[in-house]
Design a protein around this motif. Sequence first.
Motif, PDB file in Angstrom:
ATOM      1  N   GLN A 221       2.388   1.710  -3.428  1.00 45.63           N
ATOM      2  CA  GLN A 221       1.358   2.120  -4.383  1.00 45.63           C
ATOM      3  C   GLN A 221       1.012   3.600  -4.213  1.00 45.63           C
ATOM      4  O   GLN A 221       0.828   4.328  -5.205  1.00 45.63           O
ATOM      5  CB  GLN A 221       0.116   1.238  -4.195  1.00 45.63           C
ATOM      6  CG  GLN A 221       0.327  -0.214  -4.597  1.00 45.63           C
ATOM      7  CD  GLN A 221      -0.858  -1.088  -4.230  1.00 45.63           C
ATOM      8  OE1 GLN A 221      -1.863  -0.606  -3.694  1.00 45.63           O
ATOM      9  NE2 GLN A 221      -0.747  -2.381  -4.510  1.00 45.63           N
ATOM     10  N   ALA A 222       0.908   4.046  -2.963  1.00 42.60           N
ATOM     11  CA  ALA A 222       0.610   5.452  -2.707  1.00 42.60           C
ATOM     12  C   ALA A 222       1.723   6.344  -3.232  1.00 42.60           C
ATOM     13  O   ALA A 222       1.474   7.400  -3.817  1.00 42.60           O
ATOM     14  CB  ALA A 222       0.388   5.682  -1.216  1.00 42.60           C
ATOM     15  N   LEU A 223       2.981   5.912  -3.040  1.00 44.84           N
ATOM     16  CA  LEU A 223       4.104   6.683  -3.549  1.00 44.84           C
ATOM     17  C   LEU A 223       4.093   6.722  -5.081  1.00 44.84           C
ATOM     18  O   LEU A 223       4.337   7.774  -5.688  1.00 44.84           O
ATOM     19  CB  LEU A 223       5.416   6.095  -3.050  1.00 44.84           C
ATOM     20  CG  LEU A 223       6.692   6.750  -3.579  1.00 44.84           C
ATOM     21  CD1 LEU A 223       6.734   8.235  -3.196  1.00 44.84           C
ATOM     22  CD2 LEU A 223       7.925   6.023  -3.100  1.00 44.84           C
TER      23      LEU A 223
ATOM     24  N   ALA B 230       0.821  -1.215   0.000  1.00 43.61           N
ATOM     25  CA  ALA B 230       0.000   0.000   0.000  1.00 43.61           C
ATOM     26  C   ALA B 230       0.855   1.265   0.000  1.00 43.61           C
ATOM     27  O   ALA B 230       0.527   2.244  -0.686  1.00 43.61           O
ATOM     28  CB  ALA B 230      -0.937  -0.012   1.207  1.00 43.61           C
ATOM     29  N   LEU B 231       1.937   1.260   0.757  1.00 46.00           N
ATOM     30  CA  LEU B 231       2.782   2.458   0.807  1.00 46.00           C
ATOM     31  C   LEU B 231       3.458   2.709  -0.541  1.00 46.00           C
ATOM     32  O   LEU B 231       3.529   3.850  -1.019  1.00 46.00           O
ATOM     33  CB  LEU B 231       3.835   2.311   1.909  1.00 46.00           C
ATOM     34  CG  LEU B 231       3.313   2.320   3.351  1.00 46.00           C
ATOM     35  CD1 LEU B 231       4.448   2.034   4.328  1.00 46.00           C
ATOM     36  CD2 LEU B 231       2.653   3.655   3.683  1.00 46.00           C
TER      37      LEU B 231
ATOM     38  N   ARG C 232       1.530   6.577  -6.992  1.00 44.29           N
ATOM     39  CA  ARG C 232       0.481   7.494  -7.434  1.00 44.29           C
ATOM     40  C   ARG C 232       0.957   8.937  -7.276  1.00 44.29           C
ATOM     41  O   ARG C 232       0.683   9.793  -8.129  1.00 44.29           O
ATOM     42  CB  ARG C 232      -0.796   7.278  -6.608  1.00 44.29           C
ATOM     43  CG  ARG C 232      -1.527   5.980  -6.990  1.00 44.29           C
ATOM     44  CD  ARG C 232      -2.931   5.973  -6.385  1.00 44.29           C
ATOM     45  NE  ARG C 232      -2.913   6.046  -4.929  1.00 44.29           N
ATOM     46  CZ  ARG C 232      -2.892   4.969  -4.117  1.00 44.29           C
ATOM     47  NH1 ARG C 232      -2.855   3.766  -4.663  1.00 44.29           N
ATOM     48  NH2 ARG C 232      -2.916   5.113  -2.823  1.00 44.29           N
ATOM     49  N   SER C 233       1.676   9.207  -6.197  1.00 43.39           N
ATOM     50  CA  SER C 233       2.165  10.568  -5.969  1.00 43.39           C
ATOM     51  C   SER C 233       3.208  10.968  -7.012  1.00 43.39           C
ATOM     52  O   SER C 233       3.246  12.110  -7.452  1.00 43.39           O
ATOM     53  CB  SER C 233       2.749  10.674  -4.566  1.00 43.39           C
ATOM     54  OG  SER C 233       3.273  11.945  -4.323  1.00 43.39           O
TER      55      SER C 233
END
Length: 292
Positions: free
Chosen positions: A281-283, A278-279, A285-286
């Motif tokens: 993936q969030a990065l 999840a981390l 996206r950012s």
Amino acid sequence: MVGWFSFEDGEATAGDVLALRRVEGLVRDAALPCDVAWSPAFRPGDLSLETVRPERYDLLVFVCGPLHGPQITALHERFAHCRRLAVGVSVIDPASPAVRGFDEVIARDGPSLTPRPDLSADTRPPREPPPVVATVLTAGQREYAGKRRHEETVRRVTAWLGAHDCARLPLETRLDTRDWRLCATPEQLDALLVRADLVVTNRLHGLVLALRSGVPVIAVDPVAGGAKVSAQARALGWPAVVPAERLDGEALQHWWDWALGEGRARAAAHAAQPPPGALAQALARSLGPRLG
């Protein structure tokens, strides 16, 4: 029966104890009663050279190790009425009082002697050895200030583990290219973790890396009220977590039994299908617009 494991300032090595067991087996086969004198520093409360009554015996058997020094010479004086036999020993100086005091010496090596296999070589490892338990513990993390229970958790966990029949393997997640005792790469730590049957830790990465290697873990949260260890266990769906406030032998034993049973398959499944990143993936996206 005595050996270097009998002296208060001596030591009990694994080889010494295995040699002793081999001799004990031979004594039992000969239907002879025997006692073993242990160092009170190693086995408090057992028969020792201080509590033994020499007049009760007619044979003294010294097992394993080098024949030298005043401790052994003192045995000859104290057990002068006994026949004295040494077996599986190294003879350094055949003329020394420590050697000459024995009525018979069955040596494993010495000057002008053909070496013979040590008594421990004539024993066999157990078919089901005790579990290997890796510990990943810290007494640091000062950032938690008054909520820290790190020293207490380390003390309780290590005291509890010390009473269990297991091979303890202290590990450190800190890498160091200068200290040969520490791993220099994550892969070196992985090589140790995968050889463990269980990991006991109060560190976030002790929990994460154990499960990544498919090894069940007992995680102790060392912060009052819970912090990153408990949070990470929830994120990974791992149930074997003990809060500092509820850390006792009963809780640890519960998760010990679970981890070495059902927990093995649970940890293996975790390694085979790790949770979504999840981390990462969030990065991603950012960073996506910038990468585009």
